[in-house]
Design an enzyme around this catalytic site. Structure first.
Site, short mmCIF file in Angstrom:
data_model
loop_
_atom_site.label_atom_id
_atom_site.label_comp_id
_atom_site.label_asym_id
_atom_site.label_seq_id
_atom_site.Cartn_x
_atom_site.Cartn_y
_atom_site.Cartn_z
N CYS A 243 4.91 5.25 7.15
CA CYS A 243 4.68 6.37 6.25
C CYS A 243 4.80 7.69 6.97
O CYS A 243 4.67 8.74 6.38
CB CYS A 243 3.32 6.26 5.60
SG CYS A 243 2.85 4.58 5.29
N THR B 297 0.65 5.96 -20.20
CA THR B 297 0.64 4.55 -20.58
C THR B 297 0.58 3.69 -19.33
O THR B 297 1.33 3.91 -18.38
CB THR B 297 1.89 4.21 -21.42
OG1 THR B 297 1.87 5.04 -22.58
CG2 THR B 297 1.91 2.74 -21.83
N ASN C 264 -4.32 2.28 9.62
CA ASN C 264 -3.10 1.49 9.49
C ASN C 264 -2.37 1.28 10.82
O ASN C 264 -1.76 0.25 11.03
CB ASN C 264 -2.16 2.13 8.47
CG ASN C 264 -2.05 3.63 8.62
OD1 ASN C 264 -3.06 4.34 8.64
ND2 ASN C 264 -0.85 4.13 8.75
N SER D 89 -4.44 -0.19 -2.74
CA SER D 89 -3.02 -0.27 -3.08
C SER D 89 -2.65 -1.74 -3.23
O SER D 89 -3.02 -2.57 -2.41
CB SER D 89 -2.19 0.37 -1.98
OG SER D 89 -0.82 0.14 -2.22
N ALA D 90 -1.88 -2.06 -4.28
CA ALA D 90 -1.55 -3.47 -4.55
C ALA D 90 -0.57 -4.05 -3.54
O ALA D 90 -0.69 -5.20 -3.15
CB ALA D 90 -0.98 -3.60 -5.96
N HIS D 91 0.41 -3.25 -3.09
CA HIS D 91 1.48 -3.85 -2.29
C HIS D 91 1.07 -4.18 -0.86
O HIS D 91 1.83 -4.79 -0.12
CB HIS D 91 2.76 -3.00 -2.33
CG HIS D 91 2.75 -1.76 -1.48
ND1 HIS D 91 3.28 -1.74 -0.22
CD2 HIS D 91 2.29 -0.52 -1.71
CE1 HIS D 91 3.18 -0.52 0.28
NE2 HIS D 91 2.56 0.25 -0.61
C1 PLP Z 1 0.00 2.24 2.61
C2 PLP Z 1 -1.16 3.15 2.73
C3 PLP Z 1 -1.39 4.17 1.80
C4 PLP Z 1 -0.41 4.49 0.70
O1 PLP Z 1 -0.39 3.53 -0.31
P1 PLP Z 1 0.91 3.47 -1.28
O2 PLP Z 1 0.51 2.49 -2.34
O3 PLP Z 1 2.04 3.01 -0.43
O4 PLP Z 1 1.10 4.84 -1.83
C5 PLP Z 1 -2.52 4.94 1.94
N1 PLP Z 1 -3.38 4.73 2.94
C6 PLP Z 1 -3.20 3.77 3.86
C7 PLP Z 1 -4.20 3.58 4.93
C8 PLP Z 1 -2.09 2.96 3.79
O5 PLP Z 1 -1.90 2.01 4.71
#
Ligand code: PLP
Length: 393
Positions: free
Chosen positions: A330, A242, A156, A204-206
């Site tokens: 993070c 759920t 990241n 991860s969706a976001h």
């Molecule tokens: C953002 C991220 C996560 C965490 O995902 P979340 O959905 O925010 O908990 C894990 N690993 C990497 C490499 C990320 O960039």
């Protein structure tokens, strides 16, 4: 203050929900399609079930998996935790050694730290100055009691793409379970779990224009996982509770669009990113590009500036309406410079001056021109205030 342009360049931290995704989710937040997907004896429940299974197929398609191999979670963090703790607890009788890299996300490092407290042994592989894990080193670290290898697909902070296919081949040959955190790879580069020989893969969706609070873990058929939660039998009992129906539907639509548009959107972003990198390197002195020059995702640029504090630079950029990051969103709790930048061998003073610019769907060539105007000014201003810079010149 005059209203300024606002340019979001932090798509590795999160992305906006696309209108198409929101539209797909909306019925499941309203008064008609609110059913519980486990209540399949009436139409409300069946409709929700159908939507969840459709989303599962779409997420599976993004990574070349079978729908039954997708387990929905509350996000990338839970997917990583489920993979690591789930394998460790299910396979502890076979061995207690785990191999990972020194540049993983905290969602991988923290559960591993917890496992170390539980009597597991973890090897943290070093990386090259460009941020690459060396397969040769990994091969030498493998032991008879190694039960799991976990190496992220794309980092990241520096965008580096790891040789996941080679690592997967090696792990497969030795019969060791292989997990990869592909949160930053999804939608940016093609992913095929068969070709990569991975057993577990986090999403991860976001990070792909879906909603926050939903993610998925790919679990290859036959891989045994101990659950983290206990309850009803949802998600094959591996992740009871759920289902987050609107979130899952949103993630499915986001995955579908990411796959459809990757071939067109990624070359566009790469051209903008290349222009950005070239402009920054040409206009500012005393800096390094962090990560690998070519083996990186197309929308990602990261630098370290000498004699500049990364956070001060973010404040300066924010004043100009530009959102970027330093280190990672993070690890803001992390004391000192980022563990990733230190693992590259950068001196701590330089690692303090890090800046990450990650592009996305809404960014245009004008945005890049604007950043190339305000960023050099900001760096120059901060350096004028820096005692170490004054001494150096
Ligand atoms: C953002 C991220 C996560 C965490 O995902 P979340 O959905 O925010 O908990 C894990 N690993 C990497 C490499 C990320 O960039």
């Amino acid at each position: 203050m005059n209203p300024i342009r606002r340019i979001y360049l932090d798509h590795s931290a999160t992305t906006p929900v696309r209108p198409e995704v929101r539209e797909a989710m909306e019925p499941f937040l309203g008064p008609t399609a609110f059913g519980n997907p486990s209540s399949v004896l009436y139409s409300w429940g069946r409709e929700a079930r159908r939507a969840v299974e459709e989303a599962r197929s779409k997420v599976a398609r993004l990574i070349g998996a079978q729908p039954e191999e997708i387990i929905f979670t509350s996000g990338g963090t839970e997917a990583d935790n489920l993979a690591l703790l789930g394998v460790a607890w299910a396979h502890r009788e076979r061995g207690r050694h785990i191999i990972t890299s020194s540049i993983e996300h905290q969602a991988v490092l923290q559960p591993l730290k917890y496992l170390e407290g539980q009597g597991f042994e973890v090897t943290y592989l070093p990386v090259t100055p460009e941020g690459l894990v060396e397969v040769e080193q990994l091969s030498r670290a493998l032991r008879k009691d190694t039960i799991l290898v976990s190496v992220m697909y794309v980092n990241n902070e520096i965008g580096t793409i790891q040789p996941i296919e080679e690592i997967g081949r090696l792990a497969r040959e030795r019969g060791i379970i292989f997990h990869t955190d592909a949160v930053q790879a999804a939608g940016k580069i093609p992913i095929n779990v068969e070709k990569l020989s991975v057993d577990l893969l986090s999403l991860s969706a976001h990070k792909i224009y879906g909603p926050k609070g939903v993610g998925a873990l790919y679990v290859r058929k036959g891989v045994d996982l101990h659950p983290l939660l206990f309850g009803g039998g949802q998600e094959r009992g591996i992740r009871p509770g759920t289902e987050n129906v609107p979130g899952i539907v949103g993630m499915g639509r986001a995955a579908e669009l990411a796959l459809q548009e990757m071939d067109k959107e990624m070359p566009r972003l790469q051209a903008l990113r290349d222009k950005l990198v070239k402009g920054v390197l040409g206009r500012i002195e005393d800096l390094v590009l962090t990560g690998h020059r070519e083996k990186r995702i197309p929308n990602h640029a990261s630098f370290c500036f000498a004699h500049v504090e990364g956070e001060s630079l973010l404040v300066e950029l924010d004043c100009k309406g530009v959102a970027a990051s330093s280190g990672s969103a993070c690890s803001t709790g992390e004391a000192g410079p980022s563990h990733v930048l230190l693992a590259l061998g950068l001196p701590p003073e330089l690692a303090h001056g890090s800046l990450r610019l990650t592009l996305g769907r809404d960014n245009t060539e004008e945005d890049i021109d604007y950043v190339l105007e305000v960023l050099p000014e900001a760096v120059f201003r901060l350096r004028q205030l820096s005692p170490s810079y004054q001494k150096a010149i």
